[in-house]
Design a protein around this motif. Sequence first.
Motif, short mmCIF file in Angstrom:
data_model
loop_
_atom_site.label_atom_id
_atom_site.label_comp_id
_atom_site.label_asym_id
_atom_site.label_seq_id
_atom_site.Cartn_x
_atom_site.Cartn_y
_atom_site.Cartn_z
N ARG A 6 0.82 -1.20 0.00
CA ARG A 6 0.00 0.00 0.00
C ARG A 6 0.86 1.26 0.00
NH1 ARG A 6 -4.37 -0.59 4.08
NH2 ARG A 6 -5.76 -1.20 2.39
N ARG A 7 1.98 1.17 0.72
CA ARG A 7 2.84 2.34 0.76
C ARG A 7 3.49 2.61 -0.58
NH1 ARG A 7 6.37 1.84 6.00
NH2 ARG A 7 7.79 3.18 4.86
N SER A 8 3.90 1.56 -1.27
CA SER A 8 4.51 1.80 -2.58
C SER A 8 3.47 2.34 -3.56
CB SER A 8 5.16 0.52 -3.11
OG SER A 8 4.19 -0.45 -3.35
N MET A 9 2.23 1.87 -3.42
CA MET A 9 1.18 2.39 -4.29
C MET A 9 0.90 3.86 -3.97
SD MET A 9 0.05 0.10 -6.46
CE MET A 9 1.74 -0.26 -6.74
N GLY A 10 0.93 4.19 -2.68
CA GLY A 10 0.73 5.58 -2.28
C GLY A 10 1.82 6.46 -2.82
N TRP A 11 3.03 5.95 -2.78
CA TRP A 11 4.17 6.71 -3.31
C TRP A 11 3.98 6.98 -4.80
CZ3 TRP A 11 7.79 5.91 -7.08
CH2 TRP A 11 8.91 6.73 -7.02
N MET A 12 3.55 5.94 -5.51
CA MET A 12 3.36 6.09 -6.95
C MET A 12 2.22 7.08 -7.23
SD MET A 12 2.35 3.27 -9.72
CE MET A 12 2.14 3.74 -11.41
N HIS A 13 1.14 6.98 -6.45
CA HIS A 13 0.00 7.88 -6.63
C HIS A 13 0.44 9.33 -6.48
CE1 HIS A 13 -4.39 8.48 -6.68
NE2 HIS A 13 -4.15 9.51 -5.89
N THR A 14 1.21 9.59 -5.44
CA THR A 14 1.65 10.95 -5.19
C THR A 14 2.49 11.49 -6.33
OG1 THR A 14 1.75 10.36 -2.87
CG2 THR A 14 2.81 12.42 -3.51
N TRP A 15 3.50 10.71 -6.72
CA TRP A 15 4.46 11.28 -7.66
C TRP A 15 3.98 11.25 -9.10
CZ3 TRP A 15 7.43 14.66 -5.82
CH2 TRP A 15 7.74 14.60 -4.46
N ALA A 16 3.27 10.21 -9.49
CA ALA A 16 2.69 10.23 -10.85
C ALA A 16 1.72 11.39 -10.94
CB ALA A 16 1.99 8.91 -11.14
N GLY A 17 0.99 11.64 -9.86
CA GLY A 17 0.04 12.76 -9.85
C GLY A 17 0.72 14.10 -10.00
N VAL A 18 1.81 14.29 -9.25
CA VAL A 18 2.48 15.59 -9.30
C VAL A 18 3.15 15.81 -10.65
CG1 VAL A 18 4.40 16.89 -8.34
CG2 VAL A 18 2.78 15.79 -6.83
N VAL A 19 3.78 14.76 -11.16
CA VAL A 19 4.54 14.94 -12.39
C VAL A 19 3.62 15.10 -13.60
CG1 VAL A 19 6.19 13.85 -13.95
CG2 VAL A 19 6.56 13.74 -11.50
N LEU A 20 2.57 14.26 -13.69
CA LEU A 20 1.73 14.30 -14.89
C LEU A 20 0.41 15.03 -14.69
CD1 LEU A 20 2.59 10.73 -16.03
CD2 LEU A 20 3.07 12.78 -17.32
N GLY A 21 0.18 15.52 -13.46
CA GLY A 21 -1.09 16.17 -13.17
C GLY A 21 -1.40 17.36 -14.07
N SER A 22 -0.36 18.14 -14.39
CA SER A 22 -0.60 19.32 -15.23
C SER A 22 -1.13 18.92 -16.59
CB SER A 22 0.68 20.10 -15.46
OG SER A 22 1.42 20.16 -14.31
N ILE A 23 -0.50 17.89 -17.15
CA ILE A 23 -0.93 17.44 -18.48
C ILE A 23 -2.33 16.85 -18.38
CG2 ILE A 23 -0.37 15.90 -20.37
CD1 ILE A 23 2.57 16.12 -19.30
N LEU A 24 -2.55 16.06 -17.32
CA LEU A 24 -3.88 15.46 -17.15
C LEU A 24 -4.94 16.53 -17.02
CD1 LEU A 24 -3.29 12.46 -14.78
CD2 LEU A 24 -4.14 12.42 -17.09
N PHE A 25 -4.64 17.59 -16.27
CA PHE A 25 -5.65 18.64 -16.10
C PHE A 25 -5.95 19.28 -17.45
CE2 PHE A 25 -7.69 22.54 -15.03
CZ PHE A 25 -8.42 22.24 -13.91
N ALA A 26 -4.89 19.56 -18.22
CA ALA A 26 -5.11 20.17 -19.54
C ALA A 26 -5.98 19.27 -20.41
CB ALA A 26 -3.77 20.44 -20.22
N ILE A 27 -5.70 17.96 -20.39
CA ILE A 27 -6.46 17.03 -21.23
C ILE A 27 -7.92 16.98 -20.77
CG2 ILE A 27 -6.70 14.64 -21.95
CD1 ILE A 27 -3.66 14.36 -21.46
N PHE A 28 -8.13 16.85 -19.47
CA PHE A 28 -9.51 16.74 -18.98
C PHE A 28 -10.27 18.05 -19.16
CE2 PHE A 28 -10.70 12.71 -17.31
CZ PHE A 28 -9.52 12.03 -17.13
N TRP A 29 -9.60 19.16 -18.97
CA TRP A 29 -10.29 20.45 -19.13
C TRP A 29 -10.71 20.64 -20.57
CZ3 TRP A 29 -12.91 24.21 -17.17
CH2 TRP A 29 -12.95 25.45 -17.79
N MET A 30 -9.79 20.40 -21.51
CA MET A 30 -10.13 20.58 -22.91
C MET A 30 -11.15 19.53 -23.36
SD MET A 30 -8.77 23.20 -23.92
CE MET A 30 -7.43 24.34 -24.02
N GLY A 31 -11.05 18.33 -22.80
CA GLY A 31 -12.02 17.29 -23.13
C GLY A 31 -13.40 17.67 -22.65
N THR A 32 -13.47 18.24 -21.45
CA THR A 32 -14.76 18.66 -20.90
C THR A 32 -15.38 19.73 -21.78
OG1 THR A 32 -13.88 18.20 -18.72
CG2 THR A 32 -15.88 19.50 -18.81
#
Lengths: 516, 92
Positions: A6-32
């Motif tokens: 669970r801790r390794s998954m939490g670690w991945m959740h945090t860092w994948a989110g921080v690193v790719l979150g900007s791109i994800l937000f742009a994609i979801f915003w434009m998709g919406t």
Amino acid sequence: MDQNFRRSMGWMHTWAGVVLGSILFAIFWMGTLSVFDSEIDSWMEPATRLPAATSPLPLETFRPSLNDAITAKAAFWNVIMPDDRQAVVHVHYRTRQKFITREFDPVTGKELPNSGTLGATGFIFPFHYTLEIRLMNIGEWVVGLASMSMLALCVTGIIIHRKIFSEFFTFRPNKNSKRLLLDIHNMAGVLGLPFHIILTFSGLIILSATFFPSNVKAVYPNPRDYFFEVNGLTFLPIKSGKTGAPVASLDKAALFARKVWAGAEPHTILVVNPGTTTSRMAFFRECDRQVVVDRDVISFEGPTGKYFSRSPTPHLIIRAERFLSGLHLIQFHHWALRWFYFILGLGSCVLIGTGFLFWLETRRKTQNNTFGFRIVEGLTSGSVTGIIIATLIFFVANRLLPPDAYLFGHDRATLEVWSFYLSWLATFLHGWMRPRQMWIEQSTTIGVLALLAALLNWITTGDHPLRTLFHRYLWPVAGMDGVLVVGAALALITSMRLSRRARLPNTLRIPSGEHL
Amino acid sequence: MRRSRSGVFARVILATGGAYFVTSSTLSVFCIILFASGMPRVDVVALGMMLGFILYLCLALWVFSSRRLWQVLTMFVLVLTAENCIFFVIGH
């Protein structure tokens, strides 16, 4: 579950989110926003705000533009007939230099003046899946990577979320801001989970041929054949012929197609290699009454108008694939569902945004002045509130630029896009230079810009809310103005609440507790 | 959770690149075998694409969750070699 897992998954959740979150937000915003792309188009192109025609125009009305395409040696020419969402007829063709779009009045058949904008279908929708980076398809690959990480984030999010049901009913708006952010993050995540997963997965499937070319190459000597076969376009691979041939009567072919379809109308009419001896005409049946995007295609030989082929009924797996892409592309006609998509899409944006804010909030006390923290803070402001501001600037520029604007060798449509990018860049810088205050300032900017956009629409076109509400054909404009005003109100309330809290003395704030 | 910088880097590379290549080559073999057993090739490719993303996801999560990275790496190398052999033998 294993604690370490669970801790390794939490670690991945945090860092994948921080690193790719900007791109994800742009994609979801434009998709919406793309959910309502035609509606945004009619807001951005006032000339196309026309009542729907009662009967379709004869196709020969568009013959002059077909002749223009032939003269320009276009690779294709197509007509997209009006539907429930857009009243005007669109004609597209691609010459050697560029892609040309022309719009026609659905009743008189007269060409409408050039709107000088890319609109939502020309800018916002392609941005959604290419990020407007066309070079070597890099944009699509980045979108694919971000989408895969979104799937991983959904899975890891469930794993690290221990009490999925008890926390689902926990909402603590009066606790400290960190708890509140986490509660919103969880709620948006759990409520919209099926939406996040299905939309991400189907989005990947739509672009799958880009991501796994080796898969296609394993059984197709020429990968293009897969594209043609999966999309029912097997009439397309044609050798280039000699120029100077005519294109036979489009209406006669349309009559034939209507008879085959028992009265159903064609939605898109395509002529490939117009004006050559090997040209083909193709009629795509409308399919807005179903989720599955399986357009029946009937094709004809161009110069003679003789029947050529009809797309075969797709197999089960292809139907499944087209059902998934249909879920994503929302070409079906259903207003309530369309709004639902829009709201759930905004929910995804909230999910990504609060994830970012939670990351910042848990670290604010300990790492407030470290370089990495400042970078993420600037990145967050630019990618969450910044892209919203940039989009609003895009809308405002659309209403403010004169029709014949021309600057530094760029036409009006390009200038609009530049205003988007420059203001987006400015929000990143602003977020980096003014940590903390930028949330209040950018929220206020969003509120003001959204109101300004709605107001400018009224001033420049005369379509005020009362008028748009009472005319059915202006409802798209009314909807967009409504969303702008509601959004402005939300942004202004947020900025007021934030600034009130910022004025409270520091001691009143509840100190941050545990660390993720 | 403490992790060494090189370990993190290796995991990210293995989860994005490594898992991608394993998925991609598994899909190719999957396509060839199903196509050889008589399924229409459009269906084969479309089915492979849909399953591919799920496989990729599972592999990437495995990379991040496993305690011993070298096990994952060995597994990936073995699978890639085996699949390329199959690809070479059955071929086009």
